[in-house]
Motif scaffolding. Structure first.
Motif, short mmCIF file in Angstrom:
data_model
loop_
_atom_site.label_atom_id
_atom_site.label_comp_id
_atom_site.label_asym_id
_atom_site.label_seq_id
_atom_site.Cartn_x
_atom_site.Cartn_y
_atom_site.Cartn_z
N ALA A 226 0.83 -1.22 0.00
CA ALA A 226 0.00 0.00 0.00
C ALA A 226 0.85 1.26 0.00
CB ALA A 226 -0.93 0.00 1.20
N GLY A 227 2.18 1.10 -0.11
CA GLY A 227 3.06 2.26 -0.17
C GLY A 227 3.42 2.85 1.18
N ILE A 228 3.21 2.07 2.24
CA ILE A 228 3.50 2.54 3.60
C ILE A 228 4.86 2.02 4.02
CG2 ILE A 228 2.73 2.47 6.00
CD1 ILE A 228 -0.13 1.80 4.72
N PRO A 229 5.82 2.87 4.32
CA PRO A 229 7.15 2.41 4.74
C PRO A 229 7.06 1.61 6.04
CG PRO A 229 7.17 4.75 4.19
CD PRO A 229 5.74 4.34 4.28
N VAL A 230 7.53 0.37 6.02
CA VAL A 230 7.41 -0.50 7.19
C VAL A 230 8.73 -1.21 7.43
CG1 VAL A 230 6.39 -2.31 5.75
CG2 VAL A 230 6.11 -2.42 8.22
N ARG A 231 9.13 -1.25 8.68
CA ARG A 231 10.34 -1.96 9.06
C ARG A 231 9.99 -3.16 9.93
NH1 ARG A 231 14.57 1.21 11.83
NH2 ARG A 231 13.91 2.92 10.47
N ILE A 232 10.86 -4.15 9.96
CA ILE A 232 10.68 -5.28 10.86
C ILE A 232 11.45 -4.99 12.14
CG2 ILE A 232 12.56 -6.59 9.74
CD1 ILE A 232 11.01 -9.15 10.61
N GLN A 233 10.77 -5.13 13.27
CA GLN A 233 11.38 -4.90 14.57
C GLN A 233 11.71 -6.26 15.19
OE1 GLN A 233 11.07 -0.88 14.37
NE2 GLN A 233 11.11 -1.52 16.48
N CYS A 234 12.97 -6.61 15.27
CA CYS A 234 13.39 -7.84 15.94
C CYS A 234 13.55 -7.50 17.41
CB CYS A 234 14.68 -8.37 15.34
SG CYS A 234 14.61 -8.67 13.57
N ALA A 235 12.45 -7.41 18.09
CA ALA A 235 12.49 -6.89 19.45
C ALA A 235 11.46 -7.58 20.34
CB ALA A 235 12.21 -5.37 19.42
N PRO A 236 11.94 -8.16 21.45
CA PRO A 236 13.34 -8.20 21.83
C PRO A 236 14.04 -9.48 21.32
CG PRO A 236 12.04 -9.05 23.63
CD PRO A 236 11.07 -8.67 22.54
N ILE A 237 15.36 -9.40 21.25
CA ILE A 237 16.17 -10.59 21.04
C ILE A 237 16.29 -11.28 22.40
CG2 ILE A 237 18.46 -11.47 20.45
CD1 ILE A 237 17.00 -10.45 18.02
N ILE A 238 15.87 -12.53 22.52
CA ILE A 238 15.93 -13.24 23.79
C ILE A 238 17.12 -14.19 23.76
CG2 ILE A 238 14.72 -14.75 25.40
CD1 ILE A 238 12.12 -13.60 24.38
N PRO A 239 18.17 -13.88 24.52
CA PRO A 239 19.38 -14.71 24.50
C PRO A 239 19.07 -16.17 24.83
CG PRO A 239 19.77 -12.65 25.68
CD PRO A 239 18.29 -12.73 25.43
N ALA A 258 9.81 -5.20 3.94
CA ALA A 258 10.34 -4.22 4.89
C ALA A 258 11.48 -3.44 4.25
CB ALA A 258 10.81 -4.91 6.16
N TYR A 259 11.54 -2.15 4.51
CA TYR A 259 12.61 -1.32 3.95
C TYR A 259 13.78 -1.19 4.92
CZ TYR A 259 11.70 2.70 6.98
OH TYR A 259 11.59 3.54 8.07
N ALA A 260 13.57 -1.55 6.19
CA ALA A 260 14.59 -1.38 7.21
C ALA A 260 14.31 -2.34 8.36
CB ALA A 260 14.63 0.06 7.71
N ALA A 261 15.19 -2.35 9.34
CA ALA A 261 15.03 -3.25 10.48
C ALA A 261 15.62 -2.61 11.73
CB ALA A 261 15.72 -4.59 10.20
N ASN A 262 15.26 -3.16 12.87
CA ASN A 262 15.78 -2.70 14.14
C ASN A 262 15.82 -3.88 15.10
OD1 ASN A 262 16.75 -0.89 16.04
ND2 ASN A 262 14.72 -0.28 16.74
N TRP A 263 16.62 -3.78 16.15
CA TRP A 263 16.64 -4.83 17.17
C TRP A 263 16.84 -4.21 18.55
CZ3 TRP A 263 20.72 -6.36 20.48
CH2 TRP A 263 21.93 -5.71 20.26
N VAL A 264 16.35 -4.91 19.55
CA VAL A 264 16.51 -4.50 20.95
C VAL A 264 16.79 -5.76 21.76
CG1 VAL A 264 15.39 -3.47 22.96
CG2 VAL A 264 14.95 -2.52 20.69
N MET A 265 17.74 -5.68 22.67
CA MET A 265 18.03 -6.79 23.57
C MET A 265 16.91 -6.91 24.62
SD MET A 265 20.35 -9.14 24.07
CE MET A 265 21.93 -8.54 23.44
N LEU A 266 16.66 -8.13 25.07
CA LEU A 266 15.68 -8.37 26.13
C LEU A 266 15.97 -7.48 27.33
CD1 LEU A 266 13.37 -10.12 27.38
CD2 LEU A 266 15.19 -11.63 28.23
N ARG A 267 14.92 -6.82 27.82
CA ARG A 267 15.02 -5.96 29.00
C ARG A 267 14.13 -6.52 30.10
NH1 ARG A 267 13.28 -0.28 26.70
NH2 ARG A 267 13.57 0.30 28.89
N LEU A 268 14.66 -6.61 31.31
CA LEU A 268 13.90 -7.17 32.43
C LEU A 268 13.88 -6.20 33.61
CD1 LEU A 268 15.22 -10.86 32.40
CD2 LEU A 268 13.10 -9.98 31.38
N PRO A 269 13.29 -5.02 33.44
CA PRO A 269 13.26 -4.05 34.54
C PRO A 269 12.27 -4.42 35.64
CG PRO A 269 11.97 -3.23 32.70
CD PRO A 269 12.62 -4.51 32.24
N LEU A 270 12.62 -4.10 36.87
CA LEU A 270 11.71 -4.18 38.02
C LEU A 270 10.95 -5.50 38.07
CD1 LEU A 270 10.52 -0.47 37.69
CD2 LEU A 270 12.18 -1.40 39.32
#
Length: 360
Positions: A226-239, A258-270
């Protein structure tokens, strides 16, 4: 009773959290125990309850150097998707509710959000910049189908020509392709679809009410078509659990458009840490020790490091390896995200009743 000594709730079927641990602000804890009478009891199934909130303001500001935005809106508190790793779970503590089952079953909708948004955007002191949505709880969680708060917020942003970045796991975003494609034609929108694993069984266990990975990849395809810029979010990466899929996830996202990508490491706050470990031991007992060892390896020996610059990516050899693999795969697949920044120069509050008409 000892704090955080919890018995998994046998009636939390279809949920990720196994208990309703009290928040860090509560002095007393509570737990279900066998009273010794040996009487069979049918306990109630944990159901979703939605309350309404009328906030005074809807735009939230932040100054974190870890994220590329300084403002966001959240149509909902809590999230029925129920992802066990969700870093937003501790926010339910501010409501006197548990970050456990309460977070995914006792939801709060903000039906006045679109009107508040329009009012705040009309303020003479408002300076336009990209609005982020979905950075805390998912705007396209199941209750959005009935509430339609997110769609009405999008209509406001469209009418104001206001740029927006959206992150979601919900395929309900396809309902709003008409608005999103119109905004995309003016370079006013970017979308990120979060896909944590390609294994449907792993996904069902850790994000029980999220559409399947295959279905989310189809959403990427439909948005891109549909012409909407979309990225794949590899989030979170679970070790130790999903990290081996990184290249496969990026390849699947690229193939879907997808035109781009991103990643985030697993976060375990509080409160997230004990909830995640409780779930991990029940869902993947043979992998639990390995996963937590890798988590600590990625956070300087701790389960979580909240320091800016570290919390999103982790530190050490393991974190560096993930970052290197990600960069190599993106280079090979062309997931560079080389597109023009979203436009802010088109921002104009639309006319409303009582406005003085322009002479030109």
């Amino acid at each position: 009773m000892p704090r955080n000594a919890h018995t998994p709730d046998p009636d939390a079927r279809g949920r990720a959290a196994l208990s309703n641990r009290v928040s860090r602000f509560e002095r007393l804890d509570r737990d279900r125990v066998d009273d010794g009478w040996d009487i069979d009891e049918d306990l109630p199934t944990v159901r979703t309850d939605v309350s309404l909130e009328i906030p005074r303001k809807i735009i939230t500001r932040n100054t974190s150097p870890d994220v590329p935005f300084d403002r966001s809106i959240n149509p909902y508190r809590g999230c029925e998707h129920g992802c066990i790793y969700c870093f937003a779970r501790p926010t339910h503590a501010y409501l006197g509710l548990s970050p456990g089952l309460d977070f995914e079953t006792r939801l709060i909708a903000r039906p006045d959000a679109p009107d508040l948004l329009a009012r705040e955007l009309r303020a003479k002191s408002y300076n336009v910049a990209v609005m982020a949505i979905g950075t805390n709880t998912d705007p396209y969680q199941p209750i959005e189908k009935e509430q339609q708060i997110m769609r009405r917020c999008l209509e406001v942003l469209r009418d104001f020509n206001h740029p927006v970045g959206i992150v979601t796991k919900g395929t309900l975003i396809e309902r709003d392709i008409d608005i999103l494609s119109e905004m995309a034609s003016r370079n006013l929108v970017r979308v990120g679809i979060s896909v944590t694993t390609l294994d449907a069984q792993v996904s069902r266990a850790m994000e029980p009410r999220v559409p399947s990975p295959k279905r989310r990849l189809e959403t990427i395809r439909r948005l891109a078509d549909a012409g909407i810029p979309v990225r794949i979010q590899c989030a979170p990466i679970i070790p130790g659990l999903t990290d081996h899929e990184l290249e496969s996830l990026l390849e699947a996202g690229s193939e879907a458009g997808a035109y781009a990508a991103n990643w985030v490491m697993l976060r375990l706050p509080l409160e997230v840490a004990p909830l995640f470990k409780e779930w991990l031991q029940a869902a993947f007992p043979n992998k639990a020790a390995k996963v937590m060892a890798r988590v600590r390896e990625a956070h300087d020996g701790r389960e979580y490091d909240a320091e800016w610059g570290k919390r999103m990516r982790g530190t050490g050899t393991y974190a560096e390896l993930i970052a290197h693999r990600f960069a190599l795969a993106c280079r090979r697949l062309g997931l560079f995200g080389d597109v023009a920044p979203l436009r802010t120069d088109l921002f104009r509050p639309p006319p409303q009743a009582g406005d003085q008409l322009s002479l030109f």
